[in-house]
Scaffold this active site. Structure first.
Site, short mmCIF file in Angstrom:
data_model
loop_
_atom_site.label_atom_id
_atom_site.label_comp_id
_atom_site.label_asym_id
_atom_site.label_seq_id
_atom_site.Cartn_x
_atom_site.Cartn_y
_atom_site.Cartn_z
CE LYS A 149 -3.92 -2.22 0.31
NZ LYS A 149 -3.50 -3.62 0.25
C1 PLP Z 1 -9.79 -3.35 -1.75
C2 PLP Z 1 -9.17 -4.04 -0.58
N1 PLP Z 1 -9.94 -4.30 0.49
C3 PLP Z 1 -9.43 -4.89 1.58
C4 PLP Z 1 -8.11 -5.28 1.66
C5 PLP Z 1 -7.65 -6.02 2.87
O1 PLP Z 1 -6.60 -5.47 3.53
P1 PLP Z 1 -5.63 -6.39 4.40
O2 PLP Z 1 -4.75 -7.11 3.44
O3 PLP Z 1 -4.89 -5.43 5.26
O4 PLP Z 1 -6.47 -7.32 5.20
C6 PLP Z 1 -7.28 -5.04 0.58
C7 PLP Z 1 -5.86 -5.43 0.64
O5 PLP Z 1 -5.15 -5.56 -0.27
C8 PLP Z 1 -7.82 -4.41 -0.58
O6 PLP Z 1 -7.05 -4.19 -1.65
#
Ligand code: PLP
Length: 390
Positions: free
Chosen positions: A183
């Protein structure tokens, strides 16, 4: 396989390292001052009054649905063209995901498709700011108001993106950011729920901390909660990184412009929009789309050729309704035409703060070679047939 040009890479400075190490010199490794500071910083970016740090974006989405008391028999509408996390969060609550189609330019929830998917059992809408492109929130919020439905913004890919001059995350009832190392801002692992609603913020704080309400003792648990806390080390990294958010967004925008310039000479490649009226993109990944004469197997062959030459790239996103896990929620009558046509032809290219111009040139040159290896075909009937273009 280790890539010569990685798909993504975190940018960690000496100041970031010092911020994390300095926490280790204190006795407070969890639930301390760095968490409070990080929560304030992210809430400020989203323009809301509350931020609740959690262990991941997925955990944040789960807690949003828990705090809204969404459960068995309830339907939640979301785009099928997204990462698995939002769909999973719905399943964690034993609720039913209902998939809507996307807009072919923004790749975000199409308001018309959203409205068609609302039924008397709909209990919430999850709108995703895909690849850092803000969703068209006005019509979506109008629909939500009309049907009295809460909106959760999945802003996991979009910190700092703007819609009509305001940063995303604070438009809905709840917003979620994520800080995995791919990110724009990372904490290693981590997420943040943001909201204007102090009642929801209190519940989410309790849920992430084993169900302890603010008035509970440490061994008193009012709610069925989780351990979704984020450590002080993670939060310290987040605080250090978010101070650079403005510069990071500019760097990433410059990379996107550079890619677009390089790709101009390839008519077979559709580049994402660089500018949006009244808004701003927060570049998460740089996803191009092959023109409509290409098929999924062409895209996969190009992906393989780039990977074989040490260039990391991704096929973002296989739609949720095509995932084995969600097969039972996909119905033949669902109109997910744009999602299906676009998902077959997307390719995410290497994208990270320290990507160089030479690396971008190499990626684009290799992409050009890979495209040349695909036999030339006339524009196919399948998109022309229905008169709908993607
Ligand atoms: C659109 C979206 N939602 C949710 C997430 C979930 O985040 P995490 O990987 O921190 O659980 C991501 C992660 O890449 C994402 O791209």
């Amino acid at each position: 396989m280790e890539m010569r040009i990685p798909f993504s890479a975190p940018e960690i400075t000496e100041a970031d390292i010092e911020a994390v190490v300095s926490v280790l010199r204190t006795p407070r490794l969890s639930m301390g001052p760095r968490m409070a500071e990080f929560e304030e910083s992210v809430a400020e970016v989203a323009g809301v009054s509350h931020g609740v740090a959690v262990s991941s974006g997925t955990a944040g989405l789960h807690l949003c649905l828990s705090a809204l008391d969404i459960g068995e028999g309830d339907e939640v509408v979301l785009p099928s063209f997204t990462f698995i996390a939002a769909g999973n969060a719905i399943l964690y609550r034993r609720a039913t995901p209902v998939f809507a189609d996307i807009d072919p330019v923004t790749l975000n929830l199409n308001p018309e498709s959203l409205e068609k998917r609302i039924t008397p059992r709909t209990r919430a809408i999850i709108v995703v700011h895909t690849f850092g492109h803000p969703a068209d929130l006005d019509p979506i919020l109008d629909i939500a108001r009309k049907h009295a439905l809460p909106v959760i913004e999945d802003a996991c890919e979009a910190i700092g993106a703007q819609y009509r001059g305001r940063n995303v995350g604070g438009f809905g009832d709840l917003g979620v950011f994520a800080f995995y190392p791919n990110k724009a801002i990372t904490t290693g692992e981590g997420g943040m729920v943001v909201t204007h609603d102090s009642g929801l913020a209190d519940t989410i704080q309790a849920l992430r901390n084993q169900g302890r309400r603010a008035a509970d003792d440490w061994l008193e648990h009012s709610l069925l909660g989780y351990n979704y806390r984020l450590s002080e080390m993670n939060c310290a990294l987040g605080v250090a990184q978010i101070k650079r958010l403005g510069g990071i967004l500019e760097t990433r925008e410059a990379l996107a412009i550079r890619y677009s310039k390089e790709l101009q000479k390839m008519p077979e490649v559709i580049v994402p929009p660089l500018i949006i009226e009244g808004g701003r993109l927060s570049w998460f990944v740089f996803v191009v789309r092959l023109a409509s004469q290409f098929t999924r197997s062409h895209r996969d062959s190009i992906w393989q050729q780039l990977t074989a030459r040490g260039i990391g790239c991704g096929r973002y996103f296989p739609p949720l309704h095509r995932q084995p896990l969600f097969a039972e929620f996909a119905h033949p009558g669902d109109d997910l035409f744009v999602t299906e046509r676009i998902a077959d032809r997307t390719l995410a290219l290497p994208f990270f703060n320290r990507l160089t111009e030479e690396q971008i040139a190499e990626v684009c040159g290799t992409l050009q070679d890979a495209l040349r290896s695909i036999p030339k075909r006339a524009a196919q009937a399948d998109s022309a047939e229905s008169g709908r273009k993607t």
